[in-house]
Structures are given as structure tokens and as C-alpha cells.
Motif scaffolding. Sequence first.
Motif: not given
Length: 113
Positions: A9-25
Motif C-alpha cells: 500500500g501507501f503511507d496515509f497518516p491517520l490525521v489525513a485519513f480522518t480529514a478526508i473521510f471523517g469518522g466512522p459512519g
Amino acid sequence: APSISDGAGFDFPLVAFTAIFGGPGIHGYGTYTVNGDIGTVVIEGEKGYGLEQILGKKSTSQLGVIPKQVRIVHNRKTQMARAITNQDCNFSTLETLWSKSSETNVTKGKCNE
């Protein structure tokens, strides 16, 4: 549950992931679920609507073939991700996509033979 091996895969910091996709739901683009350290985002590509929510209408309209679904599997611990696309047509390489596109009617992500 999907797994991500070390180095895949590729590096994807959790902060960036959350900024793009939001929280679970459930979101306008699709869904985001978490099972332990693994987060899975499913973007529904049907008619491009889910992808438009992430990429914007202009960028989505420039895609040659809109995937039926994009699944992004993110390991929250290693902060690595990988994307998996599901398409209506079986294109194993870009070369086969281009040759099939010229031979068949490819419109709005559908392959009609």
C-alpha cells in the motif's frame, strides 16, 4: 477482514485519513467502518456520485471509466492504506482498458459489449 501486510500500500497518516473521510459512519460518499486497527472506506461509484463527494464533480467527470466501487483499507496502527476498485468491466491493465474502450461502448463507467 482485509489485512495490510508490512510494506504493502501507501503511507496515509491517520490525521489525513480522518480529514478526508471523517469518522466512522454513513457519509454522502459511502461508508466508513472500523474493526480493530483496520478502517475500511467504501465509496460508491455508481453514477459517480460517491466519488464526486470526495474528488469534486470536475475531477470525477475526467475519469475515463468510473469504478463501480472504491474500497480503501487503512491500517490505523501502521498508517498504511491500499485502494481496491471494482469495475463492471475486466481491465487488467491500462492497455486493455484503452483497447476495450475503442472496441466497445464505454459510457459513465459501464462496459456494454
